[in-house]
Design a protein around this motif. Structure first.
Motif, PDB file in Angstrom:
ATOM      1  N   LEU A   2      -2.336  -4.862  -2.452  1.00 38.73           N
ATOM      2  CA  LEU A   2      -2.884  -5.620  -3.569  1.00 38.73           C
ATOM      3  C   LEU A   2      -2.280  -5.147  -4.885  1.00 38.73           C
ATOM      4  CD1 LEU A   2      -6.658  -5.671  -2.513  1.00 38.73           C
ATOM      5  CD2 LEU A   2      -4.864  -7.326  -1.967  1.00 38.73           C
ATOM      6  N   ASN A   3      -2.391  -5.996  -5.904  1.00 39.05           N
ATOM      7  CA  ASN A   3      -1.868  -5.648  -7.221  1.00 39.05           C
ATOM      8  C   ASN A   3      -2.707  -4.535  -7.834  1.00 39.05           C
ATOM      9  OD1 ASN A   3       0.105  -7.633  -7.057  1.00 39.05           O
ATOM     10  ND2 ASN A   3      -1.245  -9.207  -7.934  1.00 39.05           N
ATOM     11  N   SER A  49       9.821  -0.416  -5.080  1.00 45.05           N
ATOM     12  CA  SER A  49       9.923  -1.823  -5.471  1.00 45.05           C
ATOM     13  C   SER A  49       8.583  -2.536  -5.355  1.00 45.05           C
ATOM     14  CB  SER A  49      10.966  -2.542  -4.613  1.00 45.05           C
ATOM     15  OG  SER A  49      10.607  -2.474  -3.247  1.00 45.05           O
ATOM     16  N   ASP A  50       7.677  -2.016  -4.484  1.00 43.92           N
ATOM     17  CA  ASP A  50       6.375  -2.641  -4.339  1.00 43.92           C
ATOM     18  C   ASP A  50       5.555  -2.561  -5.623  1.00 43.92           C
ATOM     19  OD1 ASP A  50       6.909  -3.256  -1.728  1.00 43.92           O
ATOM     20  OD2 ASP A  50       6.023  -1.414  -0.935  1.00 43.92           O
ATOM     21  N   LYS A  51       5.851  -1.564  -6.465  1.00 47.20           N
ATOM     22  CA  LYS A  51       5.097  -1.381  -7.693  1.00 47.20           C
ATOM     23  C   LYS A  51       5.796  -1.988  -8.895  1.00 47.20           C
ATOM     24  CE  LYS A  51       1.879   0.097  -7.836  1.00 47.20           C
ATOM     25  NZ  LYS A  51       0.679  -0.738  -7.633  1.00 47.20           N
ATOM     26  N   GLY A  52       6.929  -2.692  -8.682  1.00 43.60           N
ATOM     27  CA  GLY A  52       7.600  -3.337  -9.804  1.00 43.60           C
ATOM     28  C   GLY A  52       8.156  -2.337 -10.767  1.00 43.60           C
ATOM     29  N   SER A  53       9.042  -1.452 -10.337  1.00 40.91           N
ATOM     30  CA  SER A  53       9.593  -0.392 -11.162  1.00 40.91           C
ATOM     31  C   SER A  53      10.416  -0.960 -12.302  1.00 40.91           C
ATOM     32  CB  SER A  53      10.463   0.526 -10.292  1.00 40.91           C
ATOM     33  OG  SER A  53      11.527  -0.206  -9.739  1.00 40.91           O
ATOM     34  N   HIS A 103      -3.065   0.002  -3.925  1.00 47.17           N
ATOM     35  CA  HIS A 103      -4.354  -0.489  -3.442  1.00 47.17           C
ATOM     36  C   HIS A 103      -4.109  -1.270  -2.164  1.00 47.17           C
ATOM     37  CE1 HIS A 103      -8.192  -3.090  -4.262  1.00 47.17           C
ATOM     38  NE2 HIS A 103      -8.339  -2.257  -3.242  1.00 47.17           N
ATOM     39  N   LEU A 104      -4.619  -0.789  -1.035  1.00 46.38           N
ATOM     40  CA  LEU A 104      -4.393  -1.394   0.273  1.00 46.38           C
ATOM     41  C   LEU A 104      -5.698  -1.991   0.798  1.00 46.38           C
ATOM     42  CD1 LEU A 104      -2.182   1.377   1.939  1.00 46.38           C
ATOM     43  CD2 LEU A 104      -1.420  -0.715   0.827  1.00 46.38           C
TER      44      LEU A 104
END
Length: 296
Positions: free
Chosen positions: A133-134, A212-216, A142-143
């Protein structure tokens, strides 16, 4: 009075000729192969016909055999012509219901019918999903782990990282569990696994965390650079197209007169050509006058 006695006799004969056995209940998991039993005569010399039916609003015929070399069955259903057992391959939850097997003795006469009832319950495989999740914080993840396709019941959720360390969920419900992790509790490349246990069964699903999942910032920079490159290329292409159109229009609107000078057919360019010719006329006259003076 006479009609009542006749009715009772007919009912008694029906109960004798059509004996029913108690319905047997069978449970199976989705995708398995099940075998539904049917009453068969103890004497192998007896010739019978067999008919399997699904007891529903339409009473659909599943399989039928009349003692010939082959049996007529719908796909995924097969009949054992020795024990009259009905086999169902890749059983689905939609196959749940009540089934009846009717055997009719043909030889020796007289004919005698027997009906066996079977109830089938097929449990669907639950669908375990694990999604990221965002999160407003780039250092946290957050999973959400949820179980679907199962009747509401208490499910025991557990979490692990790299299959070793147990993690404590933030919140857990009957059919889902949430996990919040912040650095240094997670790092790039970690594999987080959600385990779900229910009714002596267990299933699990894993997800690998990456930067990349966190939008670096690096991902954002690459995205912005690509957008700028597209805008620049589009502007350059538009400019080149405009120049080509102008050149084509000029080429079509000009022509040469008898003296070889260029004259524009367009009214604007004609006025421009006329003005230029008037400016050049005094210079030519002045040159002719000077030439005449020198000759004299």
């Amino acid at each position: 009075m006479f009609l009542k006695q006749v009715t009772n006799c007919l009912l008694f004969l029906t109960l004798i000729c059509l004996p029913h056995t108690d319905a047997e209940s069978i449970r199976a998991d989705e995708g398995a192969t099940v075998h539904l039993p049917c009453h068969s005569p103890p004497d192998d010399s007896v010739q019978v016909s067999v008919k399997w039916t699904e007891n529903s609003a339409t009473n659909k015929n599943i399989c039928e055999w009349t003692g010939s070399s082959s049996s007529n069955c719908i796909p995924r259903f097969t009949l054992n012509r020795t024990s009259f057992t009905l086999s169902i391959e890749n059983v689905q939850p939609s196959d749940s219901g009540n089934y009846s097997c009717k055997t009719t003795r043909i030889i020796p006469p007289p004919s005698l019918d027997n009906i066996s009832n079977v109830t089938l319950h097929v449990a669907a495989h639950p669908d375990l999903s694990l999604q990221l999740l965002n999160s407003s914080n780039d250092t946290c993840v957050h999973l959400l782990c949820s179980l679907q396709g199962l009747n509401p019941e208490l499910v025991n959720f557990t979490w692990s990282r790299e299959g070793q360390r147990s993690l404590h969920p933030s919140t857990s419900y009957d059919m889902k569990s949430e996990l919040h992790l912040c650095k240094p509790d997670w790092s790039d490349g970690d594999t987080i696994t959600c385990h779900a246990s229910y009714s002596n069964n267990q299933t699990q699903k894993s997800i690998q965390l990456t930067a990349s999942d966190k939008g670096s910032d690096h991902t954002l920079f690459v995205t912005m650079t690509a957008k700028q490159l597209i805008i620049i290329c589009s502007a350059a292409a538009g400019l080149i197209l405009c120049i080509i159109i102008i050149i084509v229009v000029l080429c079509k609107c000009r022509k040469r007169d008898e003296n070889g000078s260029i004259v524009f057919s367009n009214k604007v360019y004609e006025n421009f050509s006329f003005a230029m010719s008037r400016q050049n006329t005094p210079s030519i006259a002045k040159a002719q006058t000077e030439e005449c003076i020198y000759e004299n």
